[in-house]
Design a protein around this motif. Structure first.
Motif, PDB file in Angstrom:
ATOM      1  N   ARG A 179       0.827  -1.208   0.000  1.00 35.75           N
ATOM      2  CA  ARG A 179       0.000   0.000   0.000  1.00 35.75           C
ATOM      3  C   ARG A 179       0.863   1.260   0.000  1.00 35.75           C
ATOM      4  N   MET A 180       1.946   1.255   0.770  1.00 34.27           N
ATOM      5  CA  MET A 180       2.812   2.424   0.778  1.00 34.27           C
ATOM      6  C   MET A 180       3.532   2.590  -0.553  1.00 34.27           C
ATOM      7  N   SER A 181       3.971   1.506  -1.164  1.00 38.76           N
ATOM      8  CA  SER A 181       4.631   1.600  -2.465  1.00 38.76           C
ATOM      9  C   SER A 181       3.672   2.121  -3.528  1.00 38.76           C
ATOM     10  N   ALA A 182       2.387   1.776  -3.414  1.00 42.84           N
ATOM     11  CA  ALA A 182       1.387   2.303  -4.344  1.00 42.84           C
ATOM     12  C   ALA A 182       1.236   3.813  -4.170  1.00 42.84           C
ATOM     13  N   GLN A 183       1.260   4.291  -2.922  1.00 41.22           N
ATOM     14  CA  GLN A 183       1.182   5.731  -2.676  1.00 41.22           C
ATOM     15  C   GLN A 183       2.396   6.449  -3.255  1.00 41.22           C
ATOM     16  N   ILE A 184       3.578   5.895  -3.047  1.00 41.02           N
ATOM     17  CA  ILE A 184       4.801   6.509  -3.567  1.00 41.02           C
ATOM     18  C   ILE A 184       4.792   6.514  -5.094  1.00 41.02           C
ATOM     19  N   THR A 185       4.346   5.407  -5.685  1.00 35.12           N
ATOM     20  CA  THR A 185       4.313   5.291  -7.143  1.00 35.12           C
ATOM     21  C   THR A 185       3.381   6.329  -7.764  1.00 35.12           C
ATOM     22  N   THR A 186       2.166   6.424  -7.252  1.00 35.10           N
ATOM     23  CA  THR A 186       1.188   7.379  -7.784  1.00 35.10           C
ATOM     24  C   THR A 186       1.693   8.810  -7.678  1.00 35.10           C
ATOM     25  N   THR A 187       2.284   9.141  -6.528  1.00 34.49           N
ATOM     26  CA  THR A 187       2.821  10.488  -6.339  1.00 34.49           C
ATOM     27  C   THR A 187       3.974  10.751  -7.296  1.00 34.49           C
ATOM     28  N   ALA A 188       4.856   9.771  -7.482  1.00 31.74           N
ATOM     29  CA  ALA A 188       6.018   9.952  -8.363  1.00 31.74           C
ATOM     30  C   ALA A 188       5.597  10.202  -9.804  1.00 31.74           C
ATOM     31  N   ILE A 189       4.583   9.494 -10.277  1.00 28.90           N
ATOM     32  CA  ILE A 189       4.133   9.669 -11.661  1.00 28.90           C
ATOM     33  C   ILE A 189       3.587  11.074 -11.880  1.00 28.90           C
ATOM     34  N   ARG A 190       2.704  11.530 -10.990  1.00 30.07           N
ATOM     35  CA  ARG A 190       2.098  12.851 -11.141  1.00 30.07           C
ATOM     36  C   ARG A 190       3.123  13.959 -10.948  1.00 30.07           C
ATOM     37  N   TRP A 191       3.965  13.810  -9.939  1.00 32.35           N
ATOM     38  CA  TRP A 191       4.935  14.856  -9.617  1.00 32.35           C
ATOM     39  C   TRP A 191       5.992  15.003 -10.701  1.00 32.35           C
ATOM     40  N   SER A 192       6.489  13.883 -11.251  1.00 30.49           N
ATOM     41  CA  SER A 192       7.532  13.954 -12.266  1.00 30.49           C
ATOM     42  C   SER A 192       6.986  14.505 -13.583  1.00 30.49           C
ATOM     43  N   ALA A 193       5.706  14.283 -13.832  1.00 28.18           N
ATOM     44  CA  ALA A 193       5.113  14.739 -15.090  1.00 28.18           C
ATOM     45  C   ALA A 193       4.816  16.233 -15.091  1.00 28.18           C
TER      46      ALA A 193
END
Length: 201
Positions: A179-193
């Motif tokens: 669950r935490m890795s999913a939160q980090i992943t979602t944030t990384a995609i939006r933030w990097s874009a």
């Protein structure tokens, strides 16, 4: 003489068997069930930095709560590696699989591909058999392109109810890390874009 020695030898064997300790069981936080790879991999790689954990928990022995103010150190149940290393490996495995990218920690990097550095500091890694498993952590994403540096700091506060004895906690911990890795992943995609982003609620 033989009649005397045989019972004596048999008694020594029984004593040795009674004194032998139970086998040590090793556990890992790396889940066997990996998330499905994305259809379009992200245009960046990650660098999963060492995970910080409270000093009293960064050991191979599994430590659980046994009451409101007491803990138990399980001598015969141990992590495959110290807890900080287990967390780093588990998160790296989950995040790279979800993003369809590579963890370049300790490797030579491609100069033309952005690197998102992930730093996690665990504040609470709590488990109480028959009650709950809880994970509180702060984490940050940072990247550098030329002279420009960007960073976002977020946190995860996750809890999962458990039943049964302490052996049920290991699957609960794997679920919490997923669950935490999913939160980090979602944030990384939006933030990097976009260059901006919001932390998970």
């Amino acid at each position: 003489m033989k009649i005397v020695l045989r019972p004596l030898a048999f008694g020594v064997l029984l004593s040795l068997a009674a004194c032998s300790s139970p086998p040590v069981r090793y556990h890992t936080l790396v889940s066997p069930a990996l998330p499905v790879s994305p259809t379009s991999p992200v245009p960046f790689v990650i660098e999963m930095l060492p995970v910080g954990v409270p000093a009293q928990l960064d050991t191979q022995n599994v430590i659980i709560r046994s009451g409101n103010s007491s803990i138990a150190v399980l001598d015969n149940d141990r992590w495959l590696s110290p807890l900080g290393d287990e967390l780093q490996t588990a998160l790296s495995t989950q995040i790279t699989q979800r993003l369809g990218t590579q963890d370049v920690a300790g490797l030579a990097r491609e100069e033309d591909k952005p690197v998102v550095r992930i730093l996690v500091q665990v504040r609470r890694f709590d488990s109480w058999p028959g009650n709950f498993a809880r994970l509180d952590a702060h984490w940050s994403l940072s990247t550098r392109q030329g002279e420009e540096r960007r960073r976002i700091v977020c946190s995860s506060h996750l809890i999962q109810n458990t039943t049964g004895d302490y052996t049920q906690l290991f699957a609960a911990w794997q679920d919490l890390l997923a669950r935490m890795s999913a939160q980090i992943t979602t944030t990384a995609i939006r933030w990097s874009a976009s260059g901006t982003g919001t932390c998970p609620s």
